[in-house]
Design a protein around this motif. Structure first.
Motif, PDB file in Angstrom:
ATOM      1  N   VAL A  42       0.813  -1.221   0.000  1.00  0.00           N
ATOM      2  CA  VAL A  42       0.000   0.000   0.000  1.00  0.00           C
ATOM      3  C   VAL A  42       0.843   1.266   0.000  1.00  0.00           C
ATOM      4  O   VAL A  42       0.419   2.288  -0.551  1.00  0.00           O
ATOM      5  CB  VAL A  42      -1.002   0.033   1.175  1.00  0.00           C
ATOM      6  CG1 VAL A  42      -2.116  -0.975   0.946  1.00  0.00           C
ATOM      7  CG2 VAL A  42      -0.325  -0.190   2.507  1.00  0.00           C
ATOM      8  N   ILE A  43       2.045   1.240   0.581  1.00  0.00           N
ATOM      9  CA  ILE A  43       2.839   2.465   0.586  1.00  0.00           C
ATOM     10  C   ILE A  43       3.529   2.701  -0.761  1.00  0.00           C
ATOM     11  O   ILE A  43       3.661   3.851  -1.213  1.00  0.00           O
ATOM     12  CB  ILE A  43       3.871   2.493   1.732  1.00  0.00           C
ATOM     13  CG1 ILE A  43       4.485   3.900   1.867  1.00  0.00           C
ATOM     14  CG2 ILE A  43       4.959   1.460   1.565  1.00  0.00           C
ATOM     15  CD1 ILE A  43       5.397   4.076   3.066  1.00  0.00           C
ATOM     16  N   HIS A 114       8.674  11.683   2.598  1.00  0.00           N
ATOM     17  CA  HIS A 114       7.934  12.887   2.220  1.00  0.00           C
ATOM     18  C   HIS A 114       7.977  13.029   0.699  1.00  0.00           C
ATOM     19  O   HIS A 114       9.037  12.824   0.084  1.00  0.00           O
ATOM     20  CB  HIS A 114       8.552  14.132   2.859  1.00  0.00           C
ATOM     21  CG  HIS A 114       8.422  14.168   4.353  1.00  0.00           C
ATOM     22  ND1 HIS A 114       7.638  15.099   5.007  1.00  0.00           N
ATOM     23  CD2 HIS A 114       8.968  13.399   5.323  1.00  0.00           C
ATOM     24  CE1 HIS A 114       7.715  14.893   6.317  1.00  0.00           C
ATOM     25  NE2 HIS A 114       8.518  13.861   6.534  1.00  0.00           N
ATOM     26  N   THR A 115       6.839  13.386   0.098  1.00  0.00           N
ATOM     27  CA  THR A 115       6.781  13.526  -1.353  1.00  0.00           C
ATOM     28  C   THR A 115       6.120  14.842  -1.753  1.00  0.00           C
ATOM     29  O   THR A 115       5.371  15.446  -0.989  1.00  0.00           O
ATOM     30  CB  THR A 115       5.988  12.371  -2.003  1.00  0.00           C
ATOM     31  OG1 THR A 115       4.650  12.386  -1.511  1.00  0.00           O
ATOM     32  CG2 THR A 115       6.624  11.021  -1.711  1.00  0.00           C
ATOM     33  N   ALA A 233       4.187  11.115   3.472  1.00  0.00           N
ATOM     34  CA  ALA A 233       3.461  10.181   2.614  1.00  0.00           C
ATOM     35  C   ALA A 233       2.512   9.310   3.429  1.00  0.00           C
ATOM     36  O   ALA A 233       2.763   9.028   4.606  1.00  0.00           O
ATOM     37  CB  ALA A 233       4.448   9.294   1.865  1.00  0.00           C
ATOM     38  N   PRO A 234       1.420   8.852   2.828  1.00  0.00           N
ATOM     39  CA  PRO A 234       0.562   7.880   3.502  1.00  0.00           C
ATOM     40  C   PRO A 234       1.359   6.649   3.930  1.00  0.00           C
ATOM     41  O   PRO A 234       2.204   6.162   3.178  1.00  0.00           O
ATOM     42  CB  PRO A 234      -0.466   7.516   2.426  1.00  0.00           C
ATOM     43  CG  PRO A 234      -0.498   8.698   1.509  1.00  0.00           C
ATOM     44  CD  PRO A 234       0.907   9.215   1.485  1.00  0.00           C
ATOM     45  N   VAL A 245       1.820   6.364  12.739  1.00  0.00           N
ATOM     46  CA  VAL A 245       1.757   6.276  11.285  1.00  0.00           C
ATOM     47  C   VAL A 245       0.878   7.409  10.759  1.00  0.00           C
ATOM     48  O   VAL A 245      -0.117   7.783  11.389  1.00  0.00           O
ATOM     49  CB  VAL A 245       1.163   4.916  10.860  1.00  0.00           C
ATOM     50  CG1 VAL A 245       0.996   4.831   9.347  1.00  0.00           C
ATOM     51  CG2 VAL A 245       2.030   3.772  11.366  1.00  0.00           C
ATOM     52  N   SER A 246       1.250   7.945   9.604  1.00  0.00           N
ATOM     53  CA  SER A 246       0.346   8.846   8.893  1.00  0.00           C
ATOM     54  C   SER A 246      -0.658   7.964   8.158  1.00  0.00           C
ATOM     55  O   SER A 246      -0.416   7.509   7.037  1.00  0.00           O
ATOM     56  CB  SER A 246       1.127   9.729   7.911  1.00  0.00           C
ATOM     57  OG  SER A 246       0.274  10.670   7.302  1.00  0.00           O
TER      58      SER A 246
END
Length: 294
Positions: A42-43, A114-115, A233-234, A245-246
């Motif tokens: 998923v990430i 981070h994106t 990021a998710p 977690v984000s």
């Protein structure tokens, strides 16, 4: 001796697996690596084709934290990098995490991912909008949820669909899939939303960053839509006291939030959530869901 493991044909050196990174829970680096391997499916789509910046915290959140955009020293030749337009560093390149070996290599550095809001093939052309809802104490994520519900309706009025995730810290992120548009246009629209939210909810919302304005209110940070800015990021772990977690959340969870604890999601929470929900942000990849910036 540093353990060597093989991931999809790539040899990786994984170091200090017993090091405790989150003393509050006793979470070790080995457990962090296991987490990223578990959530890889998923990430990776959320990292794919996006230049990555790293917040490194190799000694845990109480140690030294340093933010890096450049590929770290020793980056393997098989890890993808891409040129990124940066005014501070002409000719700069950044890492792109495209596969499981690259993910595990980066996770071994102990990083937050981070994106940008744009993919590498179209710099400064955003395919999503982000609003970072940041509570000023004594406000908490409970107040962020109230603001999020207001913004969801406001975005819907413009034909846009919002999705929510925890920041992994104190607040909430709203993500909106877009028909690709220049980052400047998206930034201007995001700022307008923040200003309007403050006008509609003056006792709850502030659109400016000044700390003096923020106690007890939710800062709607629209600035991360600028082409040069990035957002956690998710599914990334955050450099916090707990291994938070984000994490994507449902709108039902946002609507029913009455305590900050209910939206504090840790890495051990993620496997059962993924079993129950899958990736709640999967619609971000569906062109049919993307809306046009007005």
């Amino acid at each position: 001796m540093t353990p060597i493991t093989e991931v999809e044909g790539r040899r990786l050196s994984l170091s200090n697996l017993d090091k405790v990174l989150h003393p509050a829970t006793g979470t070790t680096k080995g457990e962090l690596l296991h987490y990223y391997a578990t959530v890889a499916a998923v990430i990776l789509p959320h990292l794919h084709d996006r230049a990555v910046s790293f917040l490194r915290y190799p000694d845990g959140p109480d140690g030294q934290l340093f933010f890096t955009k450049n590929p770290p020293p020793g980056t393997p030749a098989w890890v993808n990098t891409t040129p990124v337009p940066r005014s501070d560093a002409p000719g700069a390149r950044q890492v792109v995490i495209q596969d499981l070996p690259s993910l595990m290599w980066a996770a071994n550095l102990v990083v937050e991912f981070h994106t940008h809001q744009w993919p590498v093939e179209s710099p400064a052309v955003a395919d999503r909008l982000v609003l970072d809802l940041d509570p000023g104490p004594p406000a908490t994520v409970v107040e962020c949820c109230r603001v999020a519900l207001h913004l969801r309706e406001r975005l819907a009025a413009d034909g846009l669909t919002a999705y929510a995730k925890t920041s992994g810290s104190k607040g909430l992120h709203l993500l909106v899939p877009l028909v690709p548009a220049p980052s400047e246009q998206v930034s201007a629209y995001a700022r307008r939303l923040a200003v309007e939210a403050e006008a509609a909810l003056p006792r709850l919302v502030v659109h400016r960053m000044a700390k003096a304005l923020r106690p007890g209110k939710v800062f709607v940070d629209h600035s991360q839509n600028a082409a040069a800015k990035t957002t956690a990021a998710p599914y990334t772990l955050r450099a916090r006291r707990l291994p938070a977690v984000s994490a994507p959340v449902t709108w039902e969870e946002v609507e029913s939030c009455t305590s900050p604890d209910t939206l504090t999601l840790l890495m051990d929470d993620m496997p059962p959530r993924l079993s129950d929900y899958g990736d709640l942000l999967a619609p971000m990849f569906d062109p049919a869901v993307a809306g046009a910036v007005p």
